[in-house]
Scaffold this motif. Structure first.
Motif, short mmCIF file in Angstrom:
data_model
loop_
_atom_site.label_atom_id
_atom_site.label_comp_id
_atom_site.label_asym_id
_atom_site.label_seq_id
_atom_site.Cartn_x
_atom_site.Cartn_y
_atom_site.Cartn_z
N ASP A 75 -7.44 48.93 34.18
CA ASP A 75 -8.58 49.00 34.55
C ASP A 75 -8.90 50.55 34.60
O ASP A 75 -7.93 51.55 35.04
N CYS A 145 -9.63 45.10 41.17
CA CYS A 145 -8.92 44.42 42.16
C CYS A 145 -8.88 45.50 43.28
O CYS A 145 -8.41 46.70 43.08
N CYS A 163 -5.67 47.51 41.75
CA CYS A 163 -6.08 48.82 40.92
C CYS A 163 -6.82 49.74 41.69
O CYS A 163 -6.46 51.18 41.53
N CYS A 233 -2.81 46.74 36.11
CA CYS A 233 -3.22 45.75 37.00
C CYS A 233 -2.06 44.96 37.52
O CYS A 233 -1.13 44.64 36.66
ZN LIG Z 1 -6.49 44.83 39.01
#
Ligand SMILES: [Zn+2]
Length: 281
Positions: A75, A145, A163, A233
């Motif tokens: 990410d 996330c 993340c 992630c």
């Molecule tokens: Zn993530």
């Protein structure tokens, strides 16, 4: 809901592209291709699994995100290093280039700047295209996330290596500021290597196992002085779930490169957006 008599006729109206890119300033990909043949590595950072790391790239230099040990999604956040309030605008990038990015497409900054921050110069997953489920890689759909959505969906469950939290911790360390201040800098991401789309029947955001393999990389040209942060992630290849420690997770390598002196002669960083900001007043 009862359908109107002309429901099918209304549905049959052909779509129009919201932002035709014919008039969008185009990157000089020939120049970038020449420059990338002359690269000298200037640094690297290995992002540990379920953690994030920051890095800096000067305007006119390149950076590369590489899968090293196993399939892993990253990410990515970007800021203008000279003014952190100028940051990547995932939504407008999506509106301009579509849901997934590849070579020749750009990461744009938010208002009032709205200028290219980075241009993708090489994508070893460029062959993937759009699969039978409507999935593709490197999306600007998913936001990152985060522990708030996780708490919402898991009756208050606490997970600290989403993340969003990884990026927050990395920024707090890098800027030497409190967590809350660092968190305010974190924004919607480019999901590097992540394979996503929308289900055809319900229109829901889906993910599936990333096709990335060790050695694959995504490479960018820095259009302006950049600060970047990349999170490996907790979802790993995002084949099953994220926001937990259950997925196999691998590191990601970020490398920076300088082109040979003079190869970018005539190139200058993009100007800030031309709108006069009077808003009709
Ligand atoms: Zn993530």
């Amino acid at each position: 809901m009862p359908q109107p008599d002309d429901a099918d006729t209304r549905r049959a109206v052909k779509p129009v592209i919201c932002y035709p890119v014919e008039t969008l300033p185009q990157p000089d990909m020939t120049l970038y291709a020449q420059a990338r043949k002359t690269l000298t590595k200037t640094g690297e950072v290995l992002v540990p699994p379920r953690e994030a790391a920051t890095f800096a790239v000067s305007a006119g230099h390149f950076f590369r995100i590489t899968s090293v040990e196993g399939p892993q999604v990253g990410d990515l956040n970007l800021w203008c290093r000279d003014d952190l309030s100028e940051k990547f605008y995932s939504g407008k990038t999506r509106a301009l280039h579509g849901a997934h990015l590849t070579t020749g497409e750009r990461m744009w900054s938010g208002f009032p700047h709205l200028r290219p921050m980075a241009t993708i110069t090489h994508d070893t997953l460029g062959w993937y295209g759009i699969d039978g489920f409507g999935g593709s890689v490197h999306d600007v759909i998913g936001t990152r996330c985060d522990p708030y959505t996780h708490a919402l969906l898991s009756d208050g469950g606490q997970y600290h290596h989403c993340c969003h939290s990884n990026l927050t911790r990395a920024m707090a360390t890098s800027l030497d500021v409190p967590l809350a201040e660092a968190e305010a800098h974190v924004h919607d991401v480019l999901n590097v290597f992540m394979c996503t789309g929308f289900t055809r029947d319900t229109g829901q955001y889906f993910m599936k196992a990333s096709p990335v393999r060790p050695g694959d990389y995504l490479e960018f040209f820095a259009e302006i002085n950049l600060m970047g942060a990349l999170s490996a992630c907790p979802g790993g290849d995002c084949s099953a779930e994220h926001s937990s420690d259950s997925a196999a997770c691998y590191p990601l390598l970020v490398e920076t490169f300088a082109p040979a002196q003079g190869v970018l002669q005539g190139w200058t960083p993009p100007l800030h957006n031309a709108y006069d900001r009077k808003h009709g007043v």
